[in-house]
Design an enzyme around this catalytic site. Sequence first.
Site, PDB file in Angstrom:
ATOM      1  N   HIS A 188       4.331   1.800  -7.974  1.00 48.09           N
ATOM      2  CA  HIS A 188       3.291   0.759  -7.940  1.00 48.09           C
ATOM      3  C   HIS A 188       2.367   0.883  -9.168  1.00 48.09           C
ATOM      4  O   HIS A 188       1.968  -0.107  -9.765  1.00 48.09           O
ATOM      5  CB  HIS A 188       2.431   0.901  -6.686  1.00 48.09           C
ATOM      6  CG  HIS A 188       3.164   0.762  -5.388  1.00 48.09           C
ATOM      7  ND1 HIS A 188       3.362   1.813  -4.531  1.00 48.09           N
ATOM      8  CD2 HIS A 188       3.747  -0.312  -4.796  1.00 48.09           C
ATOM      9  CE1 HIS A 188       4.012   1.401  -3.457  1.00 48.09           C
ATOM     10  NE2 HIS A 188       4.269   0.120  -3.599  1.00 48.09           N
ATOM     11  N   GLY A 206       0.815  -1.215   0.000  1.00 47.50           N
ATOM     12  CA  GLY A 206       0.000   0.000   0.000  1.00 47.50           C
ATOM     13  C   GLY A 206       0.846   1.260   0.000  1.00 47.50           C
ATOM     14  O   GLY A 206       2.030   1.221  -0.333  1.00 47.50           O
ATOM     15  N   ARG A 260       8.402   4.687   1.700  1.00 45.76           N
ATOM     16  CA  ARG A 260       9.116   5.219   2.876  1.00 45.76           C
ATOM     17  C   ARG A 260       9.637   6.641   2.657  1.00 45.76           C
ATOM     18  O   ARG A 260      10.077   7.282   3.610  1.00 45.76           O
ATOM     19  CB  ARG A 260      10.274   4.288   3.262  1.00 45.76           C
ATOM     20  CG  ARG A 260       9.788   2.955   3.817  1.00 45.76           C
ATOM     21  CD  ARG A 260      10.907   2.117   4.416  1.00 45.76           C
ATOM     22  NE  ARG A 260      10.400   1.008   5.206  1.00 45.76           N
ATOM     23  CZ  ARG A 260      10.256  -0.248   4.764  1.00 45.76           C
ATOM     24  NH1 ARG A 260      10.581  -0.560   3.535  1.00 45.76           N
ATOM     25  NH2 ARG A 260       9.779  -1.180   5.557  1.00 45.76           N
ATOM     26  N   LEU A 284       0.395   3.565  -2.133  1.00 42.76           N
ATOM     27  CA  LEU A 284       0.748   3.428  -3.553  1.00 42.76           C
ATOM     28  C   LEU A 284       1.278   4.735  -4.138  1.00 42.76           C
ATOM     29  O   LEU A 284       0.811   5.820  -3.799  1.00 42.76           O
ATOM     30  CB  LEU A 284      -0.468   2.957  -4.360  1.00 42.76           C
ATOM     31  CG  LEU A 284      -1.084   1.617  -3.947  1.00 42.76           C
ATOM     32  CD1 LEU A 284      -2.208   1.232  -4.918  1.00 42.76           C
ATOM     33  CD2 LEU A 284      -0.042   0.497  -3.882  1.00 42.76           C
ATOM     34  N   LYS A 299      13.166  -2.429  -8.190  1.00 43.99           N
ATOM     35  CA  LYS A 299      13.579  -1.616  -7.031  1.00 43.99           C
ATOM     36  C   LYS A 299      14.015  -2.528  -5.879  1.00 43.99           C
ATOM     37  O   LYS A 299      14.995  -2.268  -5.196  1.00 43.99           O
ATOM     38  CB  LYS A 299      12.410  -0.719  -6.634  1.00 43.99           C
ATOM     39  CG  LYS A 299      12.419  -0.211  -5.230  1.00 43.99           C
ATOM     40  CD  LYS A 299      13.109   1.104  -5.155  1.00 43.99           C
ATOM     41  CE  LYS A 299      13.230   1.692  -3.778  1.00 43.99           C
ATOM     42  NZ  LYS A 299      12.451   1.117  -2.729  1.00 43.99           N
TER      43      LYS A 299
HETATM   44  P1  AMP Z   1       6.052  -2.412  -1.621  1.00 52.21           P
HETATM   45  O1  AMP Z   1       4.685  -1.835  -1.481  1.00 52.21           O
HETATM   46  O2  AMP Z   1       7.146  -1.461  -1.245  1.00 52.21           O
HETATM   47  O3  AMP Z   1       6.175  -3.767  -0.971  1.00 52.21           O
HETATM   48  O4  AMP Z   1       6.262  -2.656  -3.179  1.00 52.21           O
HETATM   49  C1  AMP Z   1       5.347  -3.421  -3.925  1.00 52.21           C
HETATM   50  C2  AMP Z   1       5.924  -3.682  -5.287  1.00 52.21           C
HETATM   51  O5  AMP Z   1       6.155  -2.434  -5.946  1.00 52.21           O
HETATM   52  C3  AMP Z   1       7.267  -4.403  -5.223  1.00 52.21           C
HETATM   53  O6  AMP Z   1       7.334  -5.359  -6.267  1.00 52.21           O
HETATM   54  C4  AMP Z   1       8.258  -3.299  -5.432  1.00 52.21           C
HETATM   55  O7  AMP Z   1       9.474  -3.716  -6.004  1.00 52.21           O
HETATM   56  C5  AMP Z   1       7.493  -2.403  -6.388  1.00 52.21           C
HETATM   57  N1  AMP Z   1       8.027  -1.046  -6.324  1.00 52.21           N
HETATM   58  C6  AMP Z   1       8.209  -0.278  -5.217  1.00 52.21           C
HETATM   59  N2  AMP Z   1       8.789   0.898  -5.551  1.00 52.21           N
HETATM   60  C7  AMP Z   1       8.965   0.860  -6.892  1.00 52.21           C
HETATM   61  C8  AMP Z   1       9.549   1.765  -7.837  1.00 52.21           C
HETATM   62  N3  AMP Z   1      10.043   2.939  -7.472  1.00 52.21           N
HETATM   63  N4  AMP Z   1       9.569   1.399  -9.138  1.00 52.21           N
HETATM   64  C9  AMP Z   1       9.076   0.195  -9.536  1.00 52.21           C
HETATM   65  N5  AMP Z   1       8.537  -0.710  -8.689  1.00 52.21           N
HETATM   66  C10 AMP Z   1       8.483  -0.385  -7.390  1.00 52.21           C
END
Ligand code: AMP
Length: 284
Positions: free
Chosen positions: A37, A31, A187, A33, A149
């Site tokens: 995302h 989340g 973050r 987002l 990432k």
């Molecule tokens: P998270 O919500 O941080 O667990 O991320 C969910 C998904 O989004 C994971 O597959 C991450 O690698 C991807 N993600 C997070 N930040 C980015 C970004 N800046 N660019 C591309 N994908 C991302």
Amino acid sequence: MQIIKTINEMRAITKRLGADGKSIGLVPTMGALHAGHKSLIDRSVSENDATIVSVFVNPIQFGPNEDFEKYPRTLDADAEIASDSRADYIFAPSAAEMYPQKNLAYVDITDLQDNLCGAKRPGHFRGVCTVVSKLFNICSPNKAYFGKKDIQQLYIIKQMTSDLNFSTEVVPCEIMRDKDGLALSSRNVYLSPDERKSALVLSLSIKKAYSAISDGETSSQIVINMIKGMIAGVENAKIDYVSIVTPQFKDTDTIDDGNILALAVYIGKTRLIDNYIIGETLCF
Ligand code: AMP
């Protein structure tokens, strides 16, 4: 777009989609987002009949002193972003729904988690592999979308999916960045304006390393020292790790295509990560 909170309801939907011969894309997230995302969601929508975005802050992938409690939870805004991208479902179960009692069964991985984030965050990838397995079982996706990432996570999930014969195809997606180069992350909202400036050191040091490697530098140690020197000069920045590793996440003395330059840096109390796969074009 529908928001689904229970496993039973989600399963009933995916069963129906499967029976109707519809392909399912899953975008697992925690989340908060952002455009990173969104790029995964857009890709899933373009490649599947139905897209499920899971929004779940997974307690078992956080260490005892990490930010589980304060991790941003913004389901209403998330629903708008997912809906703008024409996702069909958000799956947002509670922790009690996903873990009604303490799990006795986990999915774990050897070797690939011995270095980098796996070494610095014990139990993290066990938590990730377990929740992704649960999501694959609940959502039965044909394809699941993961960002580069989180490069170690992506490679680990790919390995897990292959080793355990999940029928889901793992689709790697490019890193989305702010205009100045900072990789988007949920973050980043923790950063004060001064810390936001300091955080640029991650992408700037990747750029500098990219130039050195493009100019022929092949010594990992020289490139790592260069980056460590850059970070040492930045206020609020503290290195967690700077490494160059093989695709199996082993340190390597000599830089080669396919190796990964990965770094984790605390900016104040916020831990940020970034990486570059050697040989790929740097688009920022
Ligand atoms: P998270 O919500 O941080 O667990 O991320 C969910 C998904 O989004 C994971 O597959 C991450 O690698 C991807 N993600 C997070 N930040 C980015 C970004 N800046 N660019 C591309 N994908 C991302």
